[in-house]
Write an enzyme that holds these catalytic residues in place. Sequence first.
Site, PDB file in Angstrom:
ATOM      1  N   ASP A 162      11.490  -1.523  -0.921  1.00 51.95           N
ATOM      2  CA  ASP A 162      10.098  -1.637  -0.521  1.00 51.95           C
ATOM      3  C   ASP A 162       9.728  -0.377   0.270  1.00 51.95           C
ATOM      4  O   ASP A 162      10.355  -0.073   1.299  1.00 51.95           O
ATOM      5  CB  ASP A 162       9.933  -2.900   0.355  1.00 51.95           C
ATOM      6  CG  ASP A 162       8.481  -3.147   0.716  1.00 51.95           C
ATOM      7  OD1 ASP A 162       7.693  -2.179   0.742  1.00 51.95           O
ATOM      8  OD2 ASP A 162       8.129  -4.304   0.967  1.00 51.95           O
TER       9      ASP A 162
ATOM     10  N   LYS B 172       4.916  10.858 -13.026  1.00 52.01           N
ATOM     11  CA  LYS B 172       4.724  11.934 -12.026  1.00 52.01           C
ATOM     12  C   LYS B 172       6.062  12.406 -11.484  1.00 52.01           C
ATOM     13  O   LYS B 172       6.259  13.600 -11.249  1.00 52.01           O
ATOM     14  CB  LYS B 172       3.818  11.438 -10.901  1.00 52.01           C
ATOM     15  CG  LYS B 172       2.425  11.108 -11.409  1.00 52.01           C
ATOM     16  CD  LYS B 172       1.515  10.600 -10.330  1.00 52.01           C
ATOM     17  CE  LYS B 172       0.253  10.031 -10.923  1.00 52.01           C
ATOM     18  NZ  LYS B 172       0.410   8.670 -11.454  1.00 52.01           N
TER      19      LYS B 172
ATOM     20  N   ASP C 101       1.895   7.689  -4.671  1.00 53.16           N
ATOM     21  CA  ASP C 101       0.911   7.311  -5.694  1.00 53.16           C
ATOM     22  C   ASP C 101       0.797   5.787  -5.582  1.00 53.16           C
ATOM     23  O   ASP C 101       1.484   5.048  -6.272  1.00 53.16           O
ATOM     24  CB  ASP C 101       1.435   7.743  -7.071  1.00 53.16           C
ATOM     25  CG  ASP C 101       0.436   7.511  -8.169  1.00 53.16           C
ATOM     26  OD1 ASP C 101      -0.773   7.608  -7.907  1.00 53.16           O
ATOM     27  OD2 ASP C 101       0.853   7.198  -9.302  1.00 53.16           O
TER      28      ASP C 101
ATOM     29  N   CYS D 240      -5.384   5.504  -8.451  1.00 55.22           N
ATOM     30  CA  CYS D 240      -6.283   5.530  -9.603  1.00 55.22           C
ATOM     31  C   CYS D 240      -7.441   4.563  -9.352  1.00 55.22           C
ATOM     32  O   CYS D 240      -7.937   3.917 -10.262  1.00 55.22           O
ATOM     33  CB  CYS D 240      -5.545   5.223 -10.904  1.00 55.22           C
ATOM     34  SG  CYS D 240      -4.717   3.638 -10.885  1.00 55.22           S
TER      35      CYS D 240
ATOM     36  N   ALA E 187       7.480   4.233 -10.464  1.00 55.39           N
ATOM     37  CA  ALA E 187       7.575   3.664 -11.820  1.00 55.39           C
ATOM     38  C   ALA E 187       6.242   3.758 -12.567  1.00 55.39           C
ATOM     39  O   ALA E 187       5.197   3.584 -11.955  1.00 55.39           O
ATOM     40  CB  ALA E 187       7.999   2.202 -11.715  1.00 55.39           C
TER      41      ALA E 187
ATOM     42  N   GLY F 108       7.531   6.561 -13.854  1.00 58.45           N
ATOM     43  CA  GLY F 108       8.203   7.845 -13.711  1.00 58.45           C
ATOM     44  C   GLY F 108       7.479   9.056 -14.273  1.00 58.45           C
ATOM     45  O   GLY F 108       8.070  10.135 -14.345  1.00 58.45           O
TER      46      GLY F 108
ATOM     47  N   ASP G 124      10.865   2.681  -6.401  1.00 60.80           N
ATOM     48  CA  ASP G 124       9.818   1.710  -6.707  1.00 60.80           C
ATOM     49  C   ASP G 124      10.298   0.335  -6.275  1.00 60.80           C
ATOM     50  O   ASP G 124      11.492   0.027  -6.399  1.00 60.80           O
ATOM     51  CB  ASP G 124       9.466   1.701  -8.196  1.00 60.80           C
ATOM     52  CG  ASP G 124       8.082   1.125  -8.442  1.00 60.80           C
ATOM     53  OD1 ASP G 124       7.122   1.910  -8.605  1.00 60.80           O
ATOM     54  OD2 ASP G 124       7.958  -0.120  -8.438  1.00 60.80           O
TER      55      ASP G 124
ATOM     56  N   CYS H  50       6.466   5.478  -4.850  1.00 64.97           N
ATOM     57  CA  CYS H  50       6.108   4.436  -5.834  1.00 64.97           C
ATOM     58  C   CYS H  50       6.118   5.107  -7.200  1.00 64.97           C
ATOM     59  O   CYS H  50       5.082   5.563  -7.687  1.00 64.97           O
ATOM     60  CB  CYS H  50       4.720   3.875  -5.540  1.00 64.97           C
ATOM     61  SG  CYS H  50       4.568   3.233  -3.879  1.00 64.97           S
TER      62      CYS H  50
HETATM   63  C1  LIG Z   1       0.322   3.484  -9.467  1.00 66.91           C
HETATM   64  S1  LIG Z   1       1.850   2.890  -9.820  1.00 66.91           S
HETATM   65  C2  LIG Z   1       2.838   4.317  -9.736  1.00 66.91           C
HETATM   66  C3  LIG Z   1       2.803   5.148 -10.983  1.00 66.91           C
HETATM   67  C4  LIG Z   1       3.796   6.266 -10.934  1.00 66.91           C
HETATM   68  N1  LIG Z   1       3.592   7.118  -9.808  1.00 66.91           N
HETATM   69  C5  LIG Z   1       3.732   7.109 -12.185  1.00 66.91           C
HETATM   70  O1  LIG Z   1       3.176   8.158 -12.193  1.00 66.91           O
HETATM   71  O2  LIG Z   1       4.314   6.702 -13.183  1.00 66.91           O
HETATM   72  C6  LIG Z   1       2.242   2.081  -8.336  1.00 66.91           C
HETATM   73  C7  LIG Z   1       3.667   1.598  -8.241  1.00 66.91           C
HETATM   74  O3  LIG Z   1       3.874   1.133  -6.925  1.00 66.91           O
HETATM   75  C8  LIG Z   1       4.863   0.154  -6.987  1.00 66.91           C
HETATM   76  N2  LIG Z   1       4.839  -0.581  -5.701  1.00 66.91           N
HETATM   77  C9  LIG Z   1       4.043  -1.601  -5.328  1.00 66.91           C
HETATM   78  N3  LIG Z   1       4.326  -1.981  -4.077  1.00 66.91           N
HETATM   79  C10 LIG Z   1       5.316  -1.184  -3.634  1.00 66.91           C
HETATM   80  C11 LIG Z   1       6.026  -1.083  -2.409  1.00 66.91           C
HETATM   81  N4  LIG Z   1       5.797  -1.897  -1.381  1.00 66.91           N
HETATM   82  N5  LIG Z   1       6.974  -0.147  -2.303  1.00 66.91           N
HETATM   83  C12 LIG Z   1       7.245   0.671  -3.331  1.00 66.91           C
HETATM   84  N6  LIG Z   1       6.595   0.630  -4.514  1.00 66.91           N
HETATM   85  C13 LIG Z   1       5.641  -0.291  -4.663  1.00 66.91           C
HETATM   86  C14 LIG Z   1       4.503  -0.644  -8.206  1.00 66.91           C
HETATM   87  O4  LIG Z   1       5.618  -1.308  -8.706  1.00 66.91           O
HETATM   88  C15 LIG Z   1       4.004   0.443  -9.142  1.00 66.91           C
HETATM   89  O5  LIG Z   1       5.010   0.829 -10.012  1.00 66.91           O
END
Ligand SMILES: C[S@@+](CC[C@H](N)C(=O)[O-])C[C@H]1O[C@@H](n2cnc3c(N)ncnc32)[C@H](O)[C@@H]1O
Length: 788
Positions: A502, A457, A519, A578, A453, A455, A475, A451
């Site tokens: 997904d 991390k 994350d 978080c 976005a 970006g 993502d 996950c």
């Molecule tokens: C906490 S944020 C991630 C932040 C990212 N790791 C960063 O450091 O920039 C959680 C992310 O999980 C994504 N997300 C939600 N459900 C998801 C899924 N089923 N599969 C993949 N990504 C998912 C969201 O779009 C969101 O961008």
Amino acid sequence: MGRKAKFGEEKQKKGPGRKAKKQGDPSFPKHLKENVEKKLKSSRQRKRARIATQKLEAKALLKEMKKAAIIEEKKIKSAGKENEGIIKKQVPRKKAPVPVLKEPEDSEGEGTTEYSDSDEELQQSKAKKLTKTAKKSQASKKNLFDEDQSEEDDDNDEYEDNDLDIPDDDSESEELGDEEIEDEEGDEGSDMGEEEDEVEGDEGSDVGEEEDEDSNAEDSGDEEEDGDSDGAQDDDYGDSDDSDMLPIEKANKKLKKKMEKEKADAAAEELEMNVTTHDVFQFPEGEEVEKMEGLQDVQQRMKDVIMVLSDFKRLREPNRSRKEYLELLLKDLCLYYSYNEFLMEKLMEIFPLSELMEFLEASEVTRPVTLRANSLKTRRRDLAQALISRGVNLDPIGKWTKVGLVVFNSQVPLGATPEYLAGHYILQGASSLLPVMALAPQENERILDMCSAPGGKASHIAAIMKNTGVLFANDANKDRIKAVVGNFHRLGIVNSVITNVDGRKYSTIMKGFDRILLDAPCTGTGVLSKDPSVKTNKDQADIDKCVNLQRELILSAIDCLSSADKSKSGGYLVYSTCSILPEENECVVDFALKHRDVRLVPTGLDFGVDGFANFRQHRLHPSLKLSKRFYPHTQNMDGFFVAKLQKLSNKIPQSRKERRIEEAMENPEGSDKEDSEESQEDEKPVPKKSGNKRKMEEITKVIKGDKSQKKPKLDSDQQLPKGQKRHVQNVAKNRRNLFKMVKNRRNLFKVAKNRRNLFKILKNRKNLFRVAKNRKNLFKVAKNRRKL
Ligand SMILES: C[S@@+](CC[C@H](N)C(=O)[O-])C[C@H]1O[C@@H](n2cnc3c(N)ncnc32)[C@H](O)[C@@H]1O
């Protein structure tokens, strides 16, 4: 002999002596000439004049010290509580100039001369000093980075980039640099106004008279005079121990005394307030609960209730329960900090009351702006230098990171500097460095950020991999993935594949990763200061939704991972959120421990709070202590959770419940122990078959009698008390009913059997008809044959 004042005469040229150079002759207005001439007759008077001057000096110093103390106090308050904090240097190198007072001890003469100027001169000299040191401050920072560079020129690894750690014993220029900042703050000036007036007023009343009379007898310059002056000071301060002290030292002593007194007064006041509160606090009745005049009242009531709860036996009202006090506190906390009751209750479950208050307070304050130097394009020291020269005031975040910088203030927008556009840094919260550090990516590995976005991390991972190996940044959100593409371009990342899948289905597409970062999406309860809407818009359904997604994602991530025996470097998964809710953190990891062959390993982060192994009704795996929690009130960073797992094999262990169900199917008579803990944790419902089986067993037990239970011996119903008699009758009645039920069931079976038989009979009948028809046809055929 002392120098004499020259009234209306031209200055006489003096020799090259030290004092002559330092100080000109004192001059006085002509109209004072006569008076002064009269008054400067005795040496006693001259001594008194000297004392008056010294007093003036002391007052001026005192004023400076007070100013500095107030400014410092303000800064400390605004910096928040960072004692334990990781970002300790939010208010860097800012020290009250109190230590300056010690200077005269080492260099007496200079000290006296330096502070013997009038108030105005003192201010002027300070202003000059500040202008100089403002330049010095920036220069000294540059020098600091220069030194680092020369020491570590051959150091390319960001983990070895130990450059910017600023020594504790800050340089003088740093201190003064801060003075400059203080002076620039207009509101501080206004705050000081009152204080200044006070000091000036004091001066006037204390020494005004003597000053008028004797201020011309300023500096004797010979030893005899010095001796006299000491004596005079004795008279003045009335303290024989102080006789050897310089006026500055005396001023220091006086200030210390004053501060101690103020401290004692404040403590006494607080004590008095507490005592009053003990006596006064009465639990509000009915409408009083809602009837609060303002937030101050609410705050006071919160304090009172917390006080009662802290010593409940002694301070409670006799007819009030702890629950009532807690409910009142909950209401007030929600009102005061603007939370919904649901989230506040959750927080009250996590923190003890005193810590809860700290957390709530810290969540009201925004976290410091932090950035990560992109080691693919620059070094932290170079970046720091570049930004300093643009007017950014920054420091390293702490010793635990070699790439993080904390920004105190900036004259330029940090998202638009040439360095930013060139990809030399990314704006990133301090806490988001932690999961990547725990993941510890290695060069040439295959790593997945499930996950990713926008970006932050993922780009950190790529930087540590030094653009080698392959990083899959995924993502599920198509729009957010665009930010990953943008950031990766800007930061110069070339080892990555960006996917939009997904995460729950990722294992069906690709497997065999050496490391994975999950994350996970979460409720965001750790970042309340960033997004205060979370305080009011979350409920149980939101948490459940997140938890279900998190559980699915973590299992999928483990399935994507190479196991430790197959991956050279281990097969590690870092799970982070978080959120600070245990349901989204420890409970999710515990779920993974039960459903996959993984174990928890240390995160490698040597600060933060250990994860929960027990939380309310949840009995979690003891190794969950290896996970880490980070809070705004302890680390001055966003609330965060980090756990590191290692995959041991591809086996999918059965949960205990699944095992039990299977056992029960194989052996219906086997034991059927209830595991309440697991039944809460596992989502899968127990198949109905097994539930019916259990019911039937219970019925059979009742009908046949449960041999394991001792039957009470009853001689006659009369011997039983009324209640029990009724109970026995009820049991008997139920038993009879059960018999009837079973009998009916049996009858039903019989009916069904008969029905089945009837069907058979009918079928046979039909067949008979067919046979008869065939027979008739045969007869006809035979008849026709005969005719022929
Ligand atoms: C906490 S944020 C991630 C932040 C990212 N790791 C960063 O450091 O920039 C959680 C992310 O999980 C994504 N997300 C939600 N459900 C998801 C899924 N089923 N599969 C993949 N990504 C998912 C969201 O779009 C969101 O961008």
